[in-house]
Design a protein around this motif. Structure first.
Motif, PDB file in Angstrom:
ATOM      1  N   ALA A 188      40.331  40.167  36.630  1.00 45.35           N
ATOM      2  CA  ALA A 188      41.499  41.212  36.699  1.00 45.35           C
ATOM      3  C   ALA A 188      41.854  41.283  38.392  1.00 45.35           C
ATOM      4  O   ALA A 188      42.702  41.780  38.888  1.00 45.35           O
ATOM      5  CB  ALA A 188      40.876  42.531  36.326  1.00 45.35           C
ATOM      6  N   LYS A 189      40.871  41.061  39.288  1.00 50.61           N
ATOM      7  CA  LYS A 189      40.890  41.261  40.758  1.00 50.61           C
ATOM      8  C   LYS A 189      42.106  40.533  41.067  1.00 50.61           C
ATOM      9  O   LYS A 189      42.542  40.470  42.261  1.00 50.61           O
ATOM     10  CB  LYS A 189      39.747  40.858  41.440  1.00 50.61           C
ATOM     11  CG  LYS A 189      38.625  41.920  41.094  1.00 50.61           C
ATOM     12  CD  LYS A 189      37.203  41.281  41.678  1.00 50.61           C
ATOM     13  CE  LYS A 189      36.074  42.527  41.464  1.00 50.61           C
ATOM     14  NZ  LYS A 189      34.975  41.960  42.237  1.00 50.61           N
ATOM     15  N   ALA A 190      42.454  39.489  40.453  1.00 49.14           N
ATOM     16  CA  ALA A 190      43.454  38.325  40.816  1.00 49.14           C
ATOM     17  C   ALA A 190      45.048  39.177  40.593  1.00 49.14           C
ATOM     18  O   ALA A 190      45.940  38.586  40.822  1.00 49.14           O
ATOM     19  CB  ALA A 190      43.479  37.040  40.071  1.00 49.14           C
ATOM     20  N   HIS A 191      44.973  40.443  39.974  1.00 52.44           N
ATOM     21  CA  HIS A 191      46.213  41.056  39.504  1.00 52.44           C
ATOM     22  C   HIS A 191      45.969  42.536  40.292  1.00 52.44           C
ATOM     23  O   HIS A 191      45.745  43.351  39.659  1.00 52.44           O
ATOM     24  CB  HIS A 191      46.300  41.210  38.065  1.00 52.44           C
ATOM     25  CG  HIS A 191      46.164  40.043  37.377  1.00 52.44           C
ATOM     26  ND1 HIS A 191      47.403  39.299  36.839  1.00 52.44           N
ATOM     27  CD2 HIS A 191      45.226  39.064  36.890  1.00 52.44           C
ATOM     28  CE1 HIS A 191      47.272  38.058  36.413  1.00 52.44           C
ATOM     29  NE2 HIS A 191      45.963  38.119  36.173  1.00 52.44           N
ATOM     30  N   GLY A 232      48.311  44.426  40.841  1.00 48.58           N
ATOM     31  CA  GLY A 232      49.269  45.597  40.462  1.00 48.58           C
ATOM     32  C   GLY A 232      48.606  46.440  39.364  1.00 48.58           C
ATOM     33  O   GLY A 232      49.187  47.308  38.866  1.00 48.58           O
ATOM     34  N   LEU A 233      47.359  45.969  38.961  1.00 51.32           N
ATOM     35  CA  LEU A 233      46.579  46.772  37.679  1.00 51.32           C
ATOM     36  C   LEU A 233      45.428  47.446  38.363  1.00 51.32           C
ATOM     37  O   LEU A 233      44.852  46.984  39.290  1.00 51.32           O
ATOM     38  CB  LEU A 233      46.252  45.658  36.667  1.00 51.32           C
ATOM     39  CG  LEU A 233      47.142  45.294  35.834  1.00 51.32           C
ATOM     40  CD1 LEU A 233      46.370  44.059  34.856  1.00 51.32           C
ATOM     41  CD2 LEU A 233      47.719  46.062  34.828  1.00 51.32           C
ATOM     42  N   GLU A 262      52.170  43.357  34.209  1.00 49.62           N
ATOM     43  CA  GLU A 262      51.053  42.981  34.739  1.00 49.62           C
ATOM     44  C   GLU A 262      50.063  42.758  33.963  1.00 49.62           C
ATOM     45  O   GLU A 262      49.074  41.886  33.932  1.00 49.62           O
ATOM     46  CB  GLU A 262      50.572  43.861  35.780  1.00 49.62           C
ATOM     47  CG  GLU A 262      51.512  44.065  37.050  1.00 49.62           C
ATOM     48  CD  GLU A 262      51.175  42.824  38.029  1.00 49.62           C
ATOM     49  OE1 GLU A 262      50.084  42.124  37.842  1.00 49.62           O
ATOM     50  OE2 GLU A 262      51.929  42.624  39.104  1.00 49.62           O
ATOM     51  N   ALA A 297      50.206  39.744  32.223  1.00 47.38           N
ATOM     52  CA  ALA A 297      49.931  38.337  33.056  1.00 47.38           C
ATOM     53  C   ALA A 297      48.599  38.481  32.791  1.00 47.38           C
ATOM     54  O   ALA A 297      47.959  37.231  33.035  1.00 47.38           O
ATOM     55  CB  ALA A 297      50.333  38.532  34.477  1.00 47.38           C
ATOM     56  N   LEU A 298      47.773  39.432  33.113  1.00 46.31           N
ATOM     57  CA  LEU A 298      46.254  39.451  33.067  1.00 46.31           C
ATOM     58  C   LEU A 298      45.713  38.945  31.643  1.00 46.31           C
ATOM     59  O   LEU A 298      44.755  38.194  31.590  1.00 46.31           O
ATOM     60  CB  LEU A 298      45.693  40.776  33.035  1.00 46.31           C
ATOM     61  CG  LEU A 298      44.170  40.842  32.878  1.00 46.31           C
ATOM     62  CD1 LEU A 298      43.562  40.040  33.925  1.00 46.31           C
ATOM     63  CD2 LEU A 298      43.726  42.265  32.984  1.00 46.31           C
ATOM     64  N   THR A 315      45.850  35.123  31.825  1.00 45.08           N
ATOM     65  CA  THR A 315      44.868  34.757  32.693  1.00 45.08           C
ATOM     66  C   THR A 315      43.457  34.466  31.985  1.00 45.08           C
ATOM     67  O   THR A 315      42.840  33.485  31.634  1.00 45.08           O
ATOM     68  CB  THR A 315      44.691  35.462  33.931  1.00 45.08           C
ATOM     69  OG1 THR A 315      45.775  35.655  34.679  1.00 45.08           O
ATOM     70  CG2 THR A 315      43.405  35.082  34.675  1.00 45.08           C
TER      71      THR A 315
END
Length: 242
Positions: free
Chosen positions: A165-168, A170-171, A189, A192-193, A196
């Motif tokens: 989740a650190k790659a997102h 916006g969350l 967002e 998208a997570l 992933t």
């Protein structure tokens, strides 16, 4: 005057709705001519007024209770959990009735623990904790202070999901009190997570909305330690009891 009832009013089941109202009107000193027919129309029971109350549904008995309260043509109607125990259709009808009464100019004081019901019906709200007022103001102002609603996510490896989740950015992702992760942010967002996580081989076991925002705020106001409520929620009117 003031009228109302607490939770579930009681009637003689072997008498009709009309006769129950007539008896209550006599005990209360009588009512103006035509008032009984008027209140039966208001609560949508005119067509069942001559049926015995024993054959009424619970929702119909609740509406008959409102009719009894309206006999004296009050300026203030006090209702305590009037939709408690009703099925979805009964809850809808009771809420619609309360809104009609309020729009007619009658002041309705509603006691309820259902924040969804409060948000749907009320213009102003007072929240109490152990007998003291912790918030008083317009429902629209309270809504502005409510936290953003999130999603609770459970996977087969929440620790790894938290890292991914650190790659997102916006969350906002936190570990839930009862397990899983709590996601707060735009729906795109979140989608998208989830993509992933799936492409990374994780299994999704649950995805559900967290509690309603106003409900979350209610719990914060009523369960937080004294002095821990944010200052911008301290909206008591001058002279209001604490």
């Amino acid at each position: 005057g003031v009228a109302g009832f607490i939770e579930s009013p009681k009637f003689y089941p072997y008498l009709t709705g009309r006769k129950n109202l007539a008896g209550l009107a006599r005990l209360d000193g009588g009512s103006t001519p035509g008032r009984m027919e008027e209140v039966l129309e208001i609560v949508d029971l005119a067509g069942r007024a001559d049926d015995k109350v024993g054959g009424y549904s619970f929702g119909m008995r609740q509406r008959l209770g409102v009719a009894a309260s309206l006999l004296r043509d009050p300026q203030l109607l006090v209702l305590d959990e009037p939709a408690n125990g009703l099925d979805p259709a009964g809850m809808r009808d009771m809420r619609a009735l309360i809104k009609r009464l309020a729009s007619s100019g009658l002041t309705v004081l509603l006691s309820s623990h259902d924040m969804i019901e409060v948000e749907e019906i009320c213009d102003n709200v007072t929240i109490m904790r152990t007998g003291s007022v912790v918030y008083h103001g317009e429902i629209s102002e309270l809504r502005k202070q409510a936290p953003e609603q999130g999603h609770r996510l459970v996977t087969d490896d929440d620790g790894r999901a938290l890292e991914l989740a650190k790659a997102h950015p916006g969350l906002r992702v936190t570990v839930g009190l009862d397990g899983g992760l709590v996601l707060v942010g735009p729906q795109g967002e979140i989608d998208a997570l989830l993509g992933t996580l799936i492409t990374s081989g994780l299994s999704l076991r649950a995805l559900e909305l967290t509690e309603e925002p106003l409900e979350s705020l209610f719990f914060m106001l009523t369960e937080s330690a004294p002095g821990s409520v944010p200052a911008d929620l301290d909206r008591l009117p001058a002279g209001a009891p604490r």
